[in-house]
Write a protein that holds these residues in place. Structure first.
Motif, mmCIF file in Angstrom:
data_model
loop_
_atom_site.group_PDB
_atom_site.id
_atom_site.type_symbol
_atom_site.label_atom_id
_atom_site.label_comp_id
_atom_site.label_asym_id
_atom_site.label_seq_id
_atom_site.Cartn_x
_atom_site.Cartn_y
_atom_site.Cartn_z
ATOM 1 N N LEU A 87 -4.229 -15.185 11.410
ATOM 2 C CA LEU A 87 -3.764 -14.443 10.243
ATOM 3 C C LEU A 87 -2.538 -13.619 10.602
ATOM 4 N N ARG A 88 -1.559 -13.672 9.715
ATOM 5 C CA ARG A 88 -0.405 -12.790 9.876
ATOM 6 C C ARG A 88 -0.397 -11.810 8.724
ATOM 7 N N LEU A 89 -0.017 -10.577 8.997
ATOM 8 C CA LEU A 89 -0.057 -9.539 7.967
ATOM 9 C C LEU A 89 1.339 -8.988 7.729
ATOM 10 N N GLU A 90 1.710 -8.979 6.450
ATOM 11 C CA GLU A 90 2.940 -8.277 6.053
ATOM 12 C C GLU A 90 2.498 -7.073 5.243
ATOM 13 N N LEU A 91 2.546 -5.920 5.834
ATOM 14 C CA LEU A 91 2.096 -4.711 5.141
ATOM 15 C C LEU A 91 3.318 -3.944 4.646
ATOM 16 N N HIS A 92 3.507 -3.931 3.339
ATOM 17 C CA HIS A 92 4.653 -3.246 2.754
ATOM 18 C C HIS A 92 4.211 -1.847 2.323
ATOM 19 N N LEU A 93 4.708 -0.850 2.999
ATOM 20 C CA LEU A 93 4.346 0.527 2.636
ATOM 21 C C LEU A 93 5.341 1.034 1.613
ATOM 22 N N ASP A 94 4.817 1.308 0.419
ATOM 23 C CA ASP A 94 5.712 1.584 -0.693
ATOM 24 C C ASP A 94 4.907 2.328 -1.745
ATOM 25 N N ALA B 244 0.847 -1.196 0.000
ATOM 26 C CA ALA B 244 0.000 0.000 0.000
ATOM 27 C C ALA B 244 0.878 1.239 0.000
ATOM 28 N N PRO B 245 0.381 2.326 -0.606
ATOM 29 C CA PRO B 245 1.121 3.582 -0.534
ATOM 30 C C PRO B 245 1.210 4.030 0.921
ATOM 31 N N ALA C 29 -2.840 -5.302 -3.383
ATOM 32 C CA ALA C 29 -2.152 -4.016 -3.335
ATOM 33 C C ALA C 29 -3.193 -2.907 -3.414
ATOM 34 N N ILE C 30 -2.894 -1.797 -2.754
ATOM 35 C CA ILE C 30 -3.750 -0.614 -2.869
ATOM 36 C C ILE C 30 -3.057 0.361 -3.806
ATOM 37 N N ARG C 31 -3.798 0.877 -4.757
ATOM 38 C CA ARG C 31 -3.209 1.774 -5.737
ATOM 39 C C ARG C 31 -4.051 3.016 -5.909
ATOM 40 N N GLY C 32 -3.362 4.081 -6.187
ATOM 41 C CA GLY C 32 -4.062 5.330 -6.422
ATOM 42 C C GLY C 32 -4.188 5.626 -7.903
ATOM 43 N N TYR C 33 -3.962 4.673 -8.739
ATOM 44 C CA TYR C 33 -4.025 4.889 -10.177
ATOM 45 C C TYR C 33 -5.375 4.448 -10.680
#
Lengths: 301, 301
Positions: free
Chosen positions: B121-128, B98-99, B142-146
């Motif tokens: 549940l395990r969460l790997e949140l990659h902020l990128d 996610a951004p 993935a979260i996208r702003g496009y």
DNA sequence: TTTATTATTCTCTGACAGTAAATGATTTCT
DNA sequence: AGAAATCATTTACTGTCAGAGAATAATAAA
């Protein structure tokens, strides 16, 4: 759905990282790969592979599933290779049942050489005059002296015929009179061998004529070797395979009578469960048997 | 030949000691059992089961093969059961990209509660802020702003729209003059946010009329929060999501301009590889996202 | 003996696994 | 930049094959 190929496809795809490549390795068209994966996923209700047209990667679930599938497939393939040796050469344990006397006369001398020719073979030879149930008792092969076993679903291979002779000691004939016709036997003492088709009736044939003698006996014993011992001791007369008394006749210990009459024969069969996919170990032993009995027939002369 | 069922049949027959019984357990007719065993034997070239109509016993080869087959089938079945939990409830590791700013604004507060609701549940949140290749890098979502990502084979779920406002510090507007029309912006200092569709052209719309301003800037920074910091420091004007400067506007630290013009919007999407066999863990996170963005929209008021 | 159960063979049919051709998407080469 | 190549997938279509049903043979029990 053919799960087995689907699993193989899945593993191959995972290893190659490409549907097309997996297809090439397995000799399948790309659509076949696609379909297999899709159906496998549908069956499991789980997405195994995330894929676009250009990239692919196993999902977490795909990875865990792959481990199990790999273990499973390896075990199955290993099972096939474990059999491949048994299919191509005589290995393993061979369980054989045979009548005591036949084994002693025809086989036991030659068995060491047979085994040394097949170093990966173990032999369990059960000497037993009983008629065994080879399926129930797990025998690979049995030797039988019965001729009327064609009915069963088992396979019977004829090994050889043992002609019988009527004999006794010269002195016994001297005191009781040497029989000239089968009916003369009624006056003599009979030693009975209870196995085989001629236990209680002795048949003699000459020129299409058949004479039947009821066996009346004080001594019945279930080993031909014991019958021979009784003959040697001069207890009476008996029908006995020629082979067993060959030396006694040559050396004059025993003497035949009614030579011009044809009498009982015992045909020996090798019996085994099936002709289909005959294991090499059974094949080898069968060949060995046939050779031994052929050799024995020459010695019968 | 369907090897998988053949192997299951073989094992069942071995366990039951009967073709018919195995057929009943597997829901197959007797002929099917027969055929499966026969074809398996043909494939292996080895007799696995000695059988008459009434009795049956594994051959030596059958016994060794059975061991491998059992191990193999168990592994495969175990694999399926291992997946059954992943199919029915959110378990495992969830990898999400996610951004940075969106995650901070919309998600990070609520994530602990989300995780405590799904203990397995395990969460790997990659902020990128990068646009990641979710397949290649193995992300579940993935979260996208496009907005222009409909072309891909990926699935895009619309989460919400963020409207932007043009703003600066009151003192900046005081010294440089508060713009009344978009063209007034040309005289001001622009802080540029390089991601998103409005990096180099700012669009303003009113009554079907569109004004486009080329962004000329000395400071470009790839985080909206850094843009906000620059705004707060009175460096210039910028377009920034209303959400990010809500407090600043309330408390008078920043001030909007051109309020009557509609300007840039960013639509956020949740992107994931496939709708088919959507894993519960992804489903759960999707629901969580939708809830969060819906709540956020109310807060936008 | 009759009766019942079992394995197998035969015939037949519906389903299905695979192929070829076409499509859509993406990368790489020129 | 465009063109060519590669890849996964969808859509028809076809040949094969797995399974059922009926009939047969073999065996065990009553």
């Amino acid at each position: 759905m053919d799960r087995f190929t689907a699993l193989r496809v899945f593993r191959q795809v995972a290893e190659q990282g490409s549907f097309a490549e997996a297809g090439r390795k397995l000799g399948l068209s790309p659509p076949a790969i696609s379909k297999n994966i899709a159906e496998l996923e549908a069956h499991l209700g789980v997405r195994l592979i995330n894929r676009t047209t250009r990239r692919m990667a196993l999902t977490e679930e795909g990875k865990t599933y792959l481990e199990h599938v790999s273990r499973g497939l390896d075990a199955l393939i290993e099972g096939e290779t474990a059999l491949s040796s048994a299919r191509s050469s005589p290995v393993g344990t061979l369980r054989v049942s045979a009548p005591m006397t036949v084994a002693l006369i025809r086989l036991s001398e030659a068995i060491p050489e047979f085994l040394s020719r097949h170093p990966d073979l173990r032999l369990e030879l059960h000497l037993d005059d009983r008629r065994v149930d080879i399926i129930r008792e797990g025998f690979d092969l049995a030797i039988r002296g019965y001729s009327n076993l064609e009915d069963s679903s088992l396979i019977a291979r004829k090994l050889g015929v043992m002609s019988h002779v009527l004999c006794a000691t010269p002195s016994y004939f001297a005191t009781h009179g040497k029989p000239q016709t089968p009916s003369d036997l009624a006056k003599l003492d009979h030693i009975r061998f209870p196995h085989g088709p001629n236990a209680d009736i002795w048949e003699f044939r000459k020129d299409g004529q058949i004479e039947r003698i009821a066996v009346a006996t004080r001594y019945s014993v279930s080993s031909s070797l014991a019958v021979r011992d009784a003959l040697r001791a001069g207890f009476g007369v008996s029908l006995i395979p020629h082979q067993y008394v060959e030396k006694d006749l040559q050396e004059g210990r025993l003497e035949t009578a009614l030579d011009t009459w044809r009498t009982a024969e015992v045909t020996h069969y090798a019996v085994y469960p099936s002709r289909q996919h005959l294991a090499p170990k059974i094949r080898a032993f069968l060949d060995f048997l046939v050779r031994q009995f052929a050799y024995g027939r020459i010695a019968d002369r």
